[in-house]
Design an enzyme around this catalytic site. Structure first.
Site, short mmCIF file in Angstrom:
data_model
loop_
_atom_site.label_atom_id
_atom_site.label_comp_id
_atom_site.label_asym_id
_atom_site.label_seq_id
_atom_site.Cartn_x
_atom_site.Cartn_y
_atom_site.Cartn_z
N ARG A 78 0.87 -1.16 0.00
CA ARG A 78 0.00 0.00 0.00
C ARG A 78 0.91 1.22 0.00
O ARG A 78 2.01 1.17 0.58
CB ARG A 78 -0.88 0.04 1.26
CG ARG A 78 -2.05 -0.93 1.26
CD ARG A 78 -3.13 -0.51 0.27
NE ARG A 78 -4.30 -1.38 0.35
CZ ARG A 78 -4.50 -2.45 -0.42
NH1 ARG A 78 -3.60 -2.82 -1.31
NH2 ARG A 78 -5.60 -3.16 -0.30
N GLU A 115 -3.26 8.00 -3.69
CA GLU A 115 -3.54 7.20 -4.89
C GLU A 115 -4.93 7.54 -5.40
O GLU A 115 -5.89 7.35 -4.65
CB GLU A 115 -3.44 5.72 -4.53
CG GLU A 115 -3.51 4.79 -5.72
CD GLU A 115 -3.33 3.33 -5.30
OE1 GLU A 115 -2.27 2.99 -4.77
OE2 GLU A 115 -4.30 2.57 -5.46
N HIS A 168 -2.14 0.35 -9.50
CA HIS A 168 -2.73 -0.66 -8.60
C HIS A 168 -3.25 -1.85 -9.39
O HIS A 168 -4.43 -2.20 -9.32
CB HIS A 168 -3.83 -0.02 -7.74
CG HIS A 168 -4.10 -0.73 -6.45
ND1 HIS A 168 -4.32 -0.08 -5.26
CD2 HIS A 168 -4.18 -2.05 -6.16
CE1 HIS A 168 -4.53 -0.97 -4.31
NE2 HIS A 168 -4.46 -2.17 -4.83
C1 8YV Z 1 -7.54 -5.09 -5.53
C2 8YV Z 1 -5.96 -5.16 -3.44
O1 8YV Z 1 -7.07 -4.52 -6.71
O2 8YV Z 1 -6.34 -7.31 -2.56
C3 8YV Z 1 -6.00 -6.16 -2.35
O3 8YV Z 1 -5.70 -5.79 -1.20
O4 8YV Z 1 -5.59 -4.06 -3.24
C4 8YV Z 1 -6.31 -5.55 -4.84
O5 8YV Z 1 -6.28 -6.91 -5.02
C5 8YV Z 1 -8.53 -4.24 -4.86
O6 8YV Z 1 -8.96 -4.77 -3.67
C6 8YV Z 1 -9.66 -3.81 -5.82
O7 8YV Z 1 -10.90 -4.24 -5.48
#
Ligand code: 8YV
Length: 311
Positions: free
Chosen positions: A228, A257, A276
Protein backbone atom coordinates in the site's frame (compact mmCIF):
# COMPACT_ATOMS: atom_id res chain seq x y z
CA UNK A 1 -37.33 -8.39 -3.14
CA UNK A 2 -33.54 -8.63 -3.47
CA UNK A 3 -31.39 -7.60 -0.49
CA UNK A 4 -30.22 -3.99 -0.67
CA UNK A 5 -26.45 -3.48 -0.89
CA UNK A 6 -24.54 -0.22 -1.13
CA UNK A 7 -21.37 -0.22 -3.22
CA UNK A 8 -18.95 2.10 -4.94
CA UNK A 9 -19.18 2.04 -8.76
CA UNK A 10 -18.88 -1.42 -10.35
CA UNK A 11 -17.83 -2.02 -13.97
CA UNK A 12 -20.67 -3.38 -16.17
CA UNK A 13 -19.59 -7.03 -16.02
CA UNK A 14 -19.52 -7.15 -12.25
CA UNK A 15 -22.56 -4.92 -11.92
CA UNK A 16 -24.47 -7.61 -13.83
CA UNK A 17 -23.07 -10.40 -11.65
CA UNK A 18 -24.14 -8.74 -8.44
CA UNK A 19 -27.44 -7.44 -9.87
CA UNK A 20 -28.60 -11.05 -10.29
CA UNK A 21 -28.56 -11.50 -6.53
CA UNK A 22 -28.72 -8.08 -4.92
CA UNK A 23 -30.27 -4.69 -5.37
CA UNK A 24 -26.99 -2.75 -5.62
CA UNK A 25 -27.14 1.02 -5.20
CA UNK A 26 -24.34 3.58 -5.09
CA UNK A 27 -22.88 4.38 -1.71
CA UNK A 28 -23.73 7.96 -0.82
CA UNK A 29 -27.30 7.73 -2.06
CA UNK A 30 -29.53 7.25 0.95
CA UNK A 31 -32.38 4.78 0.48
CA UNK A 32 -35.79 5.90 1.78
CA UNK A 33 -35.24 3.75 4.82
CA UNK A 34 -31.58 3.16 5.85
CA UNK A 35 -32.77 0.06 7.73
CA UNK A 36 -33.22 -1.63 4.32
CA UNK A 37 -29.47 -1.67 3.76
CA UNK A 38 -28.16 -5.13 4.60
CA UNK A 39 -24.68 -5.02 3.13
CA UNK A 40 -21.80 -2.73 2.21
CA UNK A 41 -19.63 -3.77 -0.71
CA UNK A 42 -16.22 -2.17 -1.10
CA UNK A 43 -14.93 -2.55 -4.65
CA UNK A 44 -12.51 0.36 -4.96
CA UNK A 45 -11.48 0.78 -1.30
CA UNK A 46 -13.88 3.43 -0.05
CA UNK A 47 -13.45 4.06 3.68
CA UNK A 48 -15.85 2.24 5.98
CA UNK A 49 -15.75 3.42 9.59
CA UNK A 50 -18.00 2.97 12.60
CA UNK A 51 -19.99 6.10 11.78
CA UNK A 52 -20.89 4.76 8.33
CA UNK A 53 -21.85 1.39 9.84
CA UNK A 54 -24.12 3.17 12.34
CA UNK A 55 -26.02 4.81 9.50
CA UNK A 56 -27.52 1.39 8.64
CA UNK A 57 -29.14 -0.19 11.70
CA UNK A 58 -29.79 -3.55 9.98
CA UNK A 59 -26.30 -3.90 8.48
CA UNK A 60 -25.46 -7.61 8.35
CA UNK A 61 -22.21 -7.80 6.39
CA UNK A 62 -19.32 -5.82 4.93
CA UNK A 63 -17.70 -7.45 1.91
CA UNK A 64 -14.38 -6.30 0.52
CA UNK A 65 -13.30 -7.13 -3.02
CA UNK A 66 -9.60 -7.69 -2.26
CA UNK A 67 -7.46 -8.82 0.63
CA UNK A 68 -6.21 -5.57 2.18
CA UNK A 69 -8.80 -4.12 4.55
CA UNK A 70 -6.86 -1.09 5.79
CA UNK A 71 -9.75 1.12 4.60
CA UNK A 72 -12.25 -0.72 6.84
CA UNK A 73 -12.42 -0.34 10.60
CA UNK A 74 -12.60 -4.08 11.25
CA UNK A 75 -12.64 -3.63 15.03
CA UNK A 76 -15.57 -1.21 14.81
CA UNK A 77 -17.41 -3.84 12.74
CA UNK A 78 -16.63 -6.55 15.31
CA UNK A 79 -17.85 -4.27 18.12
CA UNK A 80 -21.17 -3.98 16.25
CA UNK A 81 -21.36 -7.69 15.46
CA UNK A 82 -21.02 -7.07 11.72
CA UNK A 83 -18.80 -9.65 9.96
CA UNK A 84 -16.26 -8.43 7.42
CA UNK A 85 -15.21 -10.63 4.50
CA UNK A 86 -12.33 -10.37 2.04
CA UNK A 87 -10.95 -12.48 -0.82
CA UNK A 88 -7.73 -14.24 0.20
CA UNK A 89 -6.01 -17.10 -1.60
CA UNK A 90 -7.09 -16.28 -5.15
CA UNK A 91 -4.83 -13.38 -6.09
CA UNK A 92 -1.43 -14.40 -4.78
CA UNK A 93 -0.01 -15.67 -8.08
CA UNK A 94 -1.27 -12.69 -10.09
CA UNK A 95 0.11 -10.23 -7.55
CA UNK A 96 3.44 -12.04 -7.39
CA UNK A 97 3.62 -12.04 -11.21
CA UNK A 98 3.10 -8.28 -11.20
CA UNK A 99 5.75 -7.87 -8.51
CA UNK A 100 8.22 -9.59 -10.84
CA UNK A 101 6.97 -7.49 -13.76
CA UNK A 102 7.88 -4.30 -11.89
CA UNK A 103 11.14 -5.79 -10.66
CA UNK A 104 12.17 -6.73 -14.20
CA UNK A 105 10.87 -3.48 -15.70
CA UNK A 106 12.93 -1.34 -13.31
CA UNK A 107 16.03 -3.53 -13.49
CA UNK A 108 16.04 -3.80 -17.28
CA UNK A 109 14.72 -0.38 -18.36
CA UNK A 110 11.65 -1.84 -20.02
CA UNK A 111 9.64 1.40 -19.91
CA UNK A 112 12.46 3.80 -20.84
CA UNK A 113 13.54 1.28 -23.49
CA UNK A 114 10.06 1.22 -24.96
CA UNK A 115 10.00 5.03 -25.07
CA UNK A 116 13.41 5.14 -26.73
CA UNK A 117 12.58 2.41 -29.25
CA UNK A 118 9.56 4.42 -30.41
CA UNK A 119 11.30 7.81 -30.43
CA UNK A 120 13.28 9.70 -33.03
CA UNK A 121 16.59 8.99 -31.24
CA UNK A 122 16.71 5.30 -32.18
CA UNK A 123 18.45 5.40 -35.56
CA UNK A 124 21.37 3.04 -34.95
CA UNK A 125 21.71 0.13 -32.58
CA UNK A 126 24.14 0.98 -29.77
CA UNK A 127 25.01 -1.86 -27.37
CA UNK A 128 26.08 0.69 -24.77
CA UNK A 129 22.72 2.29 -24.11
CA UNK A 130 20.22 1.71 -21.30
CA UNK A 131 22.30 -0.80 -19.44
CA UNK A 132 20.22 -2.42 -16.73
CA UNK A 133 21.20 -4.26 -13.64
CA UNK A 134 21.30 -8.05 -13.36
CA UNK A 135 18.41 -9.90 -11.71
CA UNK A 136 19.70 -13.44 -11.74
CA UNK A 137 22.15 -14.06 -8.89
CA UNK A 138 21.12 -10.86 -7.07
CA UNK A 139 19.59 -10.63 -3.60
CA UNK A 140 15.88 -9.98 -3.11
CA UNK A 141 14.64 -8.85 0.30
CA UNK A 142 10.94 -9.58 0.72
CA UNK A 143 9.14 -7.61 3.42
CA UNK A 144 6.07 -9.65 4.41
CA UNK A 145 6.24 -13.39 3.82
CA UNK A 146 2.50 -14.06 3.64
CA UNK A 147 0.79 -15.78 0.75
CA UNK A 148 1.86 -13.19 -1.82
CA UNK A 149 5.40 -12.91 -0.44
CA UNK A 150 5.73 -16.69 -0.67
CA UNK A 151 4.71 -16.63 -4.34
CA UNK A 152 7.24 -13.85 -4.96
CA UNK A 153 9.91 -16.01 -3.29
CA UNK A 154 8.95 -18.92 -5.55
CA UNK A 155 9.45 -16.75 -8.62
CA UNK A 156 12.68 -15.25 -7.27
CA UNK A 157 14.03 -18.76 -6.71
CA UNK A 158 13.28 -19.59 -10.34
CA UNK A 159 15.28 -16.50 -11.34
CA UNK A 160 18.26 -17.79 -9.37
CA UNK A 161 18.06 -15.03 -6.77
CA UNK A 162 19.30 -15.19 -3.18
CA UNK A 163 16.21 -14.71 -1.01
CA UNK A 164 16.11 -12.79 2.27
CA UNK A 165 12.86 -11.99 3.98
CA UNK A 166 11.50 -10.21 7.00
CA UNK A 167 8.25 -11.22 8.63
CA UNK A 168 6.93 -10.96 12.18
CA UNK A 169 7.28 -14.70 12.53
CA UNK A 170 9.81 -16.78 10.57
CA UNK A 171 8.37 -19.22 8.01
CA UNK A 172 10.48 -22.40 8.26
CA UNK A 173 8.44 -24.19 5.56
CA UNK A 174 9.20 -21.40 3.06
CA UNK A 175 12.85 -21.47 4.11
CA UNK A 176 13.00 -25.21 3.47
CA UNK A 177 11.06 -25.16 0.21
CA UNK A 178 12.56 -22.06 -1.39
CA UNK A 179 15.88 -21.50 0.34
CA UNK A 180 14.75 -18.19 1.87
CA UNK A 181 16.51 -16.78 4.93
CA UNK A 182 14.81 -14.74 7.67
CA UNK A 183 16.77 -11.62 8.59
CA UNK A 184 16.08 -8.60 10.79
CA UNK A 185 14.75 -5.54 8.97
CA UNK A 186 17.98 -3.49 8.97
CA UNK A 187 20.20 -6.15 7.34
CA UNK A 188 17.44 -6.84 4.82
CA UNK A 189 17.64 -3.18 3.77
CA UNK A 190 21.42 -3.05 3.59
CA UNK A 191 22.01 -6.45 1.93
CA UNK A 192 19.28 -6.52 -0.73
CA UNK A 193 19.57 -5.49 -4.37
CA UNK A 194 15.78 -5.46 -4.57
CA UNK A 195 13.65 -4.54 -1.55
CA UNK A 196 10.13 -5.76 -2.22
CA UNK A 197 7.15 -4.72 -0.08
CA UNK A 198 4.41 -7.35 0.12
CA UNK A 199 3.10 -6.60 3.63
CA UNK A 200 -0.34 -5.33 4.70
CA UNK A 201 -0.77 -1.69 5.73
CA UNK A 202 -1.10 -1.66 9.52
CA UNK A 203 -0.07 0.71 12.31
CA UNK A 204 3.27 -1.14 12.36
CA UNK A 205 3.94 -0.79 8.62
CA UNK A 206 2.70 2.77 8.04
CA UNK A 207 5.73 4.84 7.00
CA UNK A 208 7.98 1.78 7.29
CA UNK A 209 10.20 3.05 4.46
CA UNK A 210 11.38 6.64 4.86
CA UNK A 211 14.61 8.61 4.60
CA UNK A 212 16.51 6.52 7.18
CA UNK A 213 15.58 3.20 5.59
CA UNK A 214 16.27 4.45 2.06
CA UNK A 215 19.72 5.55 3.20
CA UNK A 216 20.36 2.09 4.60
CA UNK A 217 19.72 0.59 1.16
CA UNK A 218 22.49 0.22 -1.42
CA UNK A 219 22.71 3.13 -3.87
CA UNK A 220 22.32 0.47 -6.59
CA UNK A 221 19.17 -0.99 -4.97
CA UNK A 222 15.63 -0.96 -6.34
CA UNK A 223 12.49 -0.60 -4.22
CA UNK A 224 9.29 -2.35 -5.32
CA UNK A 225 6.04 -1.45 -3.54
CA UNK A 226 3.16 -3.87 -4.09
CA UNK A 227 1.69 -3.34 -0.60
CA UNK A 228 0.00 0.00 0.00
CA UNK A 229 1.26 3.50 -0.70
CA UNK A 230 1.23 4.34 3.00
CA UNK A 231 4.03 1.85 3.72
CA UNK A 232 6.41 4.34 2.05
CA UNK A 233 6.81 8.04 2.89
CA UNK A 234 6.29 9.43 -0.59
CA UNK A 235 8.20 12.71 -0.23
CA UNK A 236 11.20 11.00 1.25
CA UNK A 237 11.20 8.41 -1.55
CA UNK A 238 11.10 11.24 -4.11
CA UNK A 239 14.11 12.86 -2.42
CA UNK A 240 16.06 9.59 -2.45
CA UNK A 241 15.25 8.89 -6.11
CA UNK A 242 16.09 12.43 -7.20
CA UNK A 243 19.40 12.34 -5.31
CA UNK A 244 20.28 8.88 -6.67
CA UNK A 245 20.39 7.43 -3.16
CA UNK A 246 18.71 4.36 -4.60
CA UNK A 247 18.71 3.30 -8.24
CA UNK A 248 15.00 3.10 -8.99
CA UNK A 249 11.54 2.29 -7.70
CA UNK A 250 8.70 0.25 -9.12
CA UNK A 251 5.41 1.28 -7.56
CA UNK A 252 2.04 -0.36 -8.03
CA UNK A 253 0.61 1.67 -5.15
CA UNK A 254 1.21 5.21 -3.96
CA UNK A 255 0.12 7.59 -1.24
CA UNK A 256 -1.97 9.40 -2.24
CA UNK A 257 -3.54 7.20 -4.89
CA UNK A 258 -3.97 8.38 -7.54
CA UNK A 259 -1.17 10.94 -7.29
CA UNK A 260 -2.08 14.51 -8.23
CA UNK A 261 -1.23 14.86 -11.92
CA UNK A 262 1.52 17.39 -11.15
CA UNK A 263 3.15 15.27 -8.41
CA UNK A 264 6.95 15.21 -8.31
CA UNK A 265 7.05 11.42 -8.45
CA UNK A 266 5.53 11.52 -11.95
CA UNK A 267 8.45 13.53 -13.29
CA UNK A 268 11.19 11.19 -12.03
CA UNK A 269 12.75 9.04 -14.75
CA UNK A 270 13.87 6.28 -12.40
CA UNK A 271 10.35 5.27 -11.39
CA UNK A 272 8.04 2.77 -13.05
CA UNK A 273 4.43 3.17 -12.01
CA UNK A 274 1.36 1.02 -12.50
CA UNK A 275 -2.14 1.99 -11.30
CA UNK A 276 -2.73 -0.66 -8.60
CA UNK A 277 -2.72 -3.57 -11.02
CA UNK A 278 -1.37 -6.28 -8.70
CA UNK A 279 -4.37 -8.58 -8.93
CA UNK A 280 -5.77 -7.15 -12.17
CA UNK A 281 -6.14 -10.14 -14.44
CA UNK A 282 -9.44 -11.31 -15.92
CA UNK A 283 -9.17 -14.70 -14.21
CA UNK A 284 -8.23 -13.32 -10.79
CA UNK A 285 -10.88 -10.60 -10.84
CA UNK A 286 -13.55 -13.27 -11.46
CA UNK A 287 -12.31 -15.36 -8.55
CA UNK A 288 -12.23 -12.31 -6.30
CA UNK A 289 -15.76 -11.29 -7.26
CA UNK A 290 -17.05 -14.80 -6.58
CA UNK A 291 -15.56 -14.81 -3.09
CA UNK A 292 -16.82 -11.30 -2.41
CA UNK A 293 -20.35 -12.21 -3.51
CA UNK A 294 -20.27 -15.45 -1.48
CA UNK A 295 -19.33 -13.40 1.58
CA UNK A 296 -22.21 -11.01 0.95
CA UNK A 297 -24.73 -13.83 0.54
CA UNK A 298 -23.57 -15.65 3.67
CA UNK A 299 -23.64 -12.49 5.76
CA UNK A 300 -27.16 -11.66 4.61
CA UNK A 301 -28.32 -15.18 5.45
CA UNK A 302 -26.69 -14.78 8.87
CA UNK A 303 -24.32 -17.71 8.41
CA UNK A 304 -20.54 -17.75 8.80
CA UNK A 305 -18.69 -15.98 6.01
CA UNK A 306 -16.56 -18.32 3.86
CA UNK A 307 -13.71 -15.77 3.91
CA UNK A 308 -13.94 -13.82 7.16
CA UNK A 309 -11.49 -11.15 8.31
CA UNK A 310 -10.55 -11.74 11.93
CA UNK A 311 -9.82 -8.44 13.74
C1 8YV B 1 -7.54 -5.09 -5.53
C2 8YV B 1 -5.96 -5.16 -3.44
O1 8YV B 1 -7.07 -4.52 -6.71
O2 8YV B 1 -6.34 -7.31 -2.56
C3 8YV B 1 -6.00 -6.16 -2.35
O3 8YV B 1 -5.70 -5.79 -1.20
O4 8YV B 1 -5.59 -4.06 -3.24
C4 8YV B 1 -6.31 -5.55 -4.84
O5 8YV B 1 -6.28 -6.91 -5.02
C5 8YV B 1 -8.53 -4.24 -4.86
O6 8YV B 1 -8.96 -4.77 -3.67
C6 8YV B 1 -9.66 -3.81 -5.82
O7 8YV B 1 -10.90 -4.24 -5.48
Amino acid sequence: MKPLILSDPLPPLFAQLTADRFDVRPIGTLPDDPAQVLGLFSYGHFAIDGRLMDAYPQLKVISNHGVGVDHIDVQAAADRGVPVGNTPGCLDEATADHTMALLLATARNVVSGDRFARGPGFQNYDPGILLGTEVSGQTIGIVGMGRIGTEVARRAAAFGMRILYHNRSPRPEVERALGATWVAFDPLLSDSDFVVLNCPLTDATTGLIGRTQLQQMKSSAILINMARGGVVITDELCDALAAGEIRAAGLDVTEPEPLPRDHRLLSLENVVLTPHLGSATVQTRHRMMKRAVDNLSAGIKGIALPYPVIP
